[in-house]
Design a protein around this motif. Sequence first.
Motif, PDB file in Angstrom:
ATOM      1  N   ALA A   1       0.652  -1.463   0.116  1.00  0.00           N
ATOM      2  CA  ALA A   1       0.060   0.143  -0.023  1.00  0.00           C
ATOM      3  C   ALA A   1       0.895   1.163  -0.033  1.00  0.00           C
ATOM      4  O   ALA A   1       0.547   2.157  -0.970  1.00  0.00           O
ATOM      5  N   ASP A   2       1.752   1.545   0.896  1.00  0.00           N
ATOM      6  CA  ASP A   2       2.484   2.763   0.900  1.00  0.00           C
ATOM      7  C   ASP A   2       3.468   2.704  -0.089  1.00  0.00           C
ATOM      8  O   ASP A   2       3.759   3.976  -0.661  1.00  0.00           O
ATOM      9  N   GLU A   3       4.122   1.515  -0.342  1.00  0.00           N
ATOM     10  CA  GLU A   3       4.945   1.711  -1.457  1.00  0.00           C
ATOM     11  C   GLU A   3       4.432   2.197  -2.836  1.00  0.00           C
ATOM     12  O   GLU A   3       4.838   2.913  -3.652  1.00  0.00           O
ATOM     13  N   LEU A   4       3.266   1.579  -3.070  1.00  0.00           N
ATOM     14  CA  LEU A   4       2.367   2.182  -4.199  1.00  0.00           C
ATOM     15  C   LEU A   4       2.020   3.313  -4.218  1.00  0.00           C
ATOM     16  O   LEU A   4       2.156   4.249  -5.321  1.00  0.00           O
TER      17      LEU A   4
ATOM     18  N   ALA B   1       5.681   5.311  -4.831  1.00  0.00           N
ATOM     19  CA  ALA B   1       6.216   5.414  -6.034  1.00  0.00           C
ATOM     20  C   ALA B   1       5.445   5.644  -7.321  1.00  0.00           C
ATOM     21  O   ALA B   1       6.026   6.084  -8.489  1.00  0.00           O
ATOM     22  N   PHE B   2       4.265   5.629  -7.085  1.00  0.00           N
ATOM     23  CA  PHE B   2       3.169   5.701  -8.172  1.00  0.00           C
ATOM     24  C   PHE B   2       1.997   6.551  -7.615  1.00  0.00           C
ATOM     25  O   PHE B   2       0.922   6.089  -7.687  1.00  0.00           O
ATOM     26  N   PRO B   3       2.305   8.013  -7.383  1.00  0.00           N
ATOM     27  CA  PRO B   3       0.988   8.863  -6.664  1.00  0.00           C
ATOM     28  C   PRO B   3       0.066   9.021  -7.812  1.00  0.00           C
ATOM     29  O   PRO B   3       0.412   9.157  -8.917  1.00  0.00           O
ATOM     30  N   LEU B   4      -1.092   9.205  -7.496  1.00  0.00           N
ATOM     31  CA  LEU B   4      -2.052   9.550  -8.307  1.00  0.00           C
ATOM     32  C   LEU B   4      -2.058  10.993  -8.265  1.00  0.00           C
ATOM     33  O   LEU B   4      -2.777  11.607  -7.221  1.00  0.00           O
ATOM     34  N   GLN B   5      -1.707  11.923  -9.134  1.00  0.00           N
ATOM     35  CA  GLN B   5      -1.539  13.382  -9.305  1.00  0.00           C
ATOM     36  C   GLN B   5      -2.856  13.825  -9.925  1.00  0.00           C
ATOM     37  O   GLN B   5      -3.382  14.054 -11.053  1.00  0.00           O
ATOM     38  N   MET B   6      -3.997  14.219  -8.719  1.00  0.00           N
ATOM     39  CA  MET B   6      -5.058  14.515  -8.962  1.00  0.00           C
ATOM     40  C   MET B   6      -5.384  16.023  -9.123  1.00  0.00           C
ATOM     41  O   MET B   6      -6.278  16.182  -9.345  1.00  0.00           O
TER      42      MET B   6
ATOM     43  N   PHE C   1      -8.544  11.861  -3.846  1.00  0.00           N
ATOM     44  CA  PHE C   1      -8.303  10.574  -3.113  1.00  0.00           C
ATOM     45  C   PHE C   1      -7.529  10.842  -1.950  1.00  0.00           C
ATOM     46  O   PHE C   1      -6.521  10.542  -1.486  1.00  0.00           O
ATOM     47  N   THR C   2      -8.355  11.771  -1.119  1.00  0.00           N
ATOM     48  CA  THR C   2      -8.030  12.199   0.100  1.00  0.00           C
ATOM     49  C   THR C   2      -8.227  10.937   1.221  1.00  0.00           C
ATOM     50  O   THR C   2      -7.857  10.970   2.344  1.00  0.00           O
ATOM     51  N   ASN C   3      -9.061   9.855   0.929  1.00  0.00           N
ATOM     52  CA  ASN C   3      -9.475   8.957   1.873  1.00  0.00           C
ATOM     53  C   ASN C   3      -8.736   7.597   1.207  1.00  0.00           C
ATOM     54  O   ASN C   3      -9.814   6.741   0.603  1.00  0.00           O
ATOM     55  N   ARG C   4      -7.771   7.360   1.281  1.00  0.00           N
ATOM     56  CA  ARG C   4      -7.070   6.096   0.720  1.00  0.00           C
ATOM     57  C   ARG C   4      -6.618   4.928   2.255  1.00  0.00           C
ATOM     58  O   ARG C   4      -6.307   5.798   3.033  1.00  0.00           O
ATOM     59  N   LEU C   5      -6.805   3.797   1.819  1.00  0.00           N
ATOM     60  CA  LEU C   5      -6.564   2.938   2.680  1.00  0.00           C
ATOM     61  C   LEU C   5      -4.788   2.845   2.972  1.00  0.00           C
ATOM     62  O   LEU C   5      -4.288   2.790   1.822  1.00  0.00           O
ATOM     63  N   THR C   6      -4.203   3.063   4.082  1.00  0.00           N
ATOM     64  CA  THR C   6      -2.795   3.173   4.288  1.00  0.00           C
ATOM     65  C   THR C   6      -2.518   1.479   4.797  1.00  0.00           C
ATOM     66  O   THR C   6      -3.350   0.703   5.078  1.00  0.00           O
ATOM     67  N   ALA C   7      -1.202   1.112   4.674  1.00  0.00           N
ATOM     68  CA  ALA C   7      -0.756  -0.310   5.245  1.00  0.00           C
ATOM     69  C   ALA C   7      -1.457  -0.411   6.515  1.00  0.00           C
ATOM     70  O   ALA C   7      -1.831  -1.421   6.902  1.00  0.00           O
ATOM     71  N   GLU C   8      -1.156   0.549   7.406  1.00  0.00           N
ATOM     72  CA  GLU C   8      -1.334   0.277   8.977  1.00  0.00           C
ATOM     73  C   GLU C   8      -2.914   0.097   9.190  1.00  0.00           C
ATOM     74  O   GLU C   8      -3.392  -0.926   9.701  1.00  0.00           O
ATOM     75  N   GLN C   9      -3.929   0.756   8.377  1.00  0.00           N
ATOM     76  CA  GLN C   9      -5.222   0.705   8.210  1.00  0.00           C
ATOM     77  C   GLN C   9      -5.734  -0.778   7.733  1.00  0.00           C
ATOM     78  O   GLN C   9      -6.474  -1.417   8.587  1.00  0.00           O
ATOM     79  N   ILE C  10      -5.087  -1.171   6.760  1.00  0.00           N
ATOM     80  CA  ILE C  10      -5.482  -2.531   6.132  1.00  0.00           C
ATOM     81  C   ILE C  10      -4.856  -3.741   7.200  1.00  0.00           C
ATOM     82  O   ILE C  10      -5.606  -4.751   7.405  1.00  0.00           O
ATOM     83  N   MET C  11      -3.544  -3.505   7.716  1.00  0.00           N
ATOM     84  CA  MET C  11      -3.421  -4.473   8.482  1.00  0.00           C
ATOM     85  C   MET C  11      -4.205  -4.480   9.784  1.00  0.00           C
ATOM     86  O   MET C  11      -4.197  -5.542  10.666  1.00  0.00           O
ATOM     87  N   ALA C  12      -4.796  -3.390  10.362  1.00  0.00           N
ATOM     88  CA  ALA C  12      -5.550  -3.393  11.465  1.00  0.00           C
ATOM     89  C   ALA C  12      -6.732  -4.207  11.288  1.00  0.00           C
ATOM     90  O   ALA C  12      -7.190  -4.930  12.163  1.00  0.00           O
ATOM     91  N   VAL C  13      -7.304  -4.172  10.180  1.00  0.00           N
ATOM     92  CA  VAL C  13      -8.348  -4.960   9.560  1.00  0.00           C
ATOM     93  C   VAL C  13      -7.986  -6.575   9.523  1.00  0.00           C
ATOM     94  O   VAL C  13      -8.646  -7.281  10.212  1.00  0.00           O
ATOM     95  N   ALA C  14      -6.966  -6.589   9.197  1.00  0.00           N
ATOM     96  CA  ALA C  14      -6.467  -8.174   8.590  1.00  0.00           C
ATOM     97  C   ALA C  14      -6.264  -8.644  10.088  1.00  0.00           C
ATOM     98  O   ALA C  14      -6.784  -9.798  10.492  1.00  0.00           O
ATOM     99  N   ASP C  15      -5.714  -8.017  11.084  1.00  0.00           N
ATOM    100  CA  ASP C  15      -5.242  -8.170  12.620  1.00  0.00           C
ATOM    101  C   ASP C  15      -6.517  -8.619  13.332  1.00  0.00           C
ATOM    102  O   ASP C  15      -6.450  -9.424  14.361  1.00  0.00           O
ATOM    103  N   SER C  16      -7.478  -8.049  13.102  1.00  0.00           N
ATOM    104  CA  SER C  16      -8.829  -8.150  13.812  1.00  0.00           C
ATOM    105  C   SER C  16      -9.380  -9.487  13.502  1.00  0.00           C
ATOM    106  O   SER C  16     -10.329  -9.724  14.398  1.00  0.00           O
ATOM    107  N   ILE C  17      -9.029 -10.048  12.343  1.00  0.00           N
ATOM    108  CA  ILE C  17      -9.632 -11.647  12.123  1.00  0.00           C
ATOM    109  C   ILE C  17      -9.047 -12.549  13.022  1.00  0.00           C
ATOM    110  O   ILE C  17      -7.838 -12.711  13.025  1.00  0.00           O
ATOM    111  N   GLU C  18      -9.883 -12.875  14.082  1.00  0.00           N
ATOM    112  CA  GLU C  18      -9.350 -13.865  14.936  1.00  0.00           C
ATOM    113  C   GLU C  18      -9.974 -15.168  14.776  1.00  0.00           C
ATOM    114  O   GLU C  18     -11.235 -15.382  13.735  1.00  0.00           O
TER     115      GLU C  18
END
Length: 531
Positions: free
Chosen positions: A264-267, A270-275, A497-514
């Motif tokens: 997520a963060d690398e994308l 390295a490839f920003p969406l210039q809006m 694109f002011t509301n994009r998922l960061t790596a931390e946010q995606i991992m928070a969702v993934a880690d919540s899966i128990e």
Amino acid sequence: MAETPSVPTFDHAMYLINVVKFRCGQLYHLFDENEFMANLHDFYSEPKPNAATGLWYVHFLLILAFGKGFVKHKVQGNRPPGADYFVKALEMLPDVIVLHEAPIESTEVMCCIALYLQALDCRSSAHNYTYGLKSRMHRLTSLLQIGQAMRMAMAEGMHTQMPIEYLGENMVQRCRKIWWTVYILDREMTSLMGLPQTLNDDQINTLLPSFPGSPQRTAAIGMHIRLSRIIAEINGSVYAIDGRINRNFLVRTKSALANIASLADELRRAFPLQMDRDISGVSRISAYLHLLYHQCIVLATRPLLFCFLKIRFESPANCIEVLNTSRTVRNLIQMSMDSAQQIICILHSLQNEGLLETFLSFDLESIFVSTVVLLMGPAIDIRWTYPIWLEKAYAIFEEIIESGNLLAKFRRSELHLLDELLSCFPQEHPRCLSAPVSFPNNVLNSSSQVSLANSFPPSGQANSADAAAQTQLEHDILSDRGSGVGVPALDDQELGFTNRLTAEQIMAVADSIESIDTEWMSNAMIEHSIW
């Protein structure tokens, strides 16, 4: 045998070739420019160019077919632009023995054939063009072509570190470009067919190609490869071999989201969406990679929508109650909704720039995947109603259709049918979720430091202030369903694109899966016969 189509003038041919380079040259290697252009000049140096019988002429016809597909926006009957060149190229294609005598160019030719067939959706038996390809037009044609290209490339050792000291820099770089094009097409086409991958990544040790003066192209290929691998992983783990959903798919979803988060963060960096349109336009390659990234999220989380849609069919009154049982599941479904909206945002921006891809299937696949999700959402719960986004989605469909894409018209009709079927649900208002789940204006914003695992109170534990806020929110939903819950009107700020998922946010969702979520979902699948 089809008549040989008229060959364009040299200037016209150059124009079509340059269009092909711009439209897909940054994503795929379809021809070696130095060798191809040298043969082109030789061909037109004759007083009257004649239809040659060599492999280069077949290659030339295929590139012309792509060029016509990119620039010609009218179809003749059921014949897509460039079909005459493509059919003639297939008729003139040498047999396998001859192809193996020139394996480098033959592999490029087969990549061209596979990609063109994919643009016509030959993998789908529900929609079949009848413009002269006859028995070649079946659902496995494109996959068979890329499979043959894969075998030929491996036979030449392109998947290995080919020795530069013996083969030369130019040959090795060309083979690397060919290999990774074959690899990406194989991964994506195999996944689209729902088939298992046939090549283990551990067997590949070739390097990425280099582009002097353009390191960004090498980085783009690397990101494209990684996203293709994630798509293959999702199709091979989240979904079962027989096309159904794995009983323990939530565990696989957790792993897939972790891999997605790692990009997520690398994308974004390295490839920003210039809006900001006052500074620059949208990068086509950046847009494509971001579209593929959000497709990965949708593919990984979409099974939950199918599960709850099945529950909604069987137990309309209990669907929301079941959904409220796990806030983790609600988070995952909302993530799917958010990515679907982001896909439409990106495509809308490309539409404004005149950069929508209307011939190849890149953008059509993206808009179809996102629209299906947005149609399913409100059938499960009214809070996932986003009519503005659907309106934008259908506007994108219209532009692709008006550009002569027959497949887009068929896909849109499928969506209309799905919408009609889902509208048959009872119209009474179902209970809303027990807490807000609006990612764009709530937990998934750039300033949020709150873990998603703690962003929803457990069902039945909301305090009186929360209850009052929820009552007001329910009133807002019922009084104005036009803008969606927590989603602002589709304006220039939202398209930034002011509301994009960061790596931390995606991992928070993934880690919540128990394990308790997996067990709960497994029991729900058994109870409602979801297999």
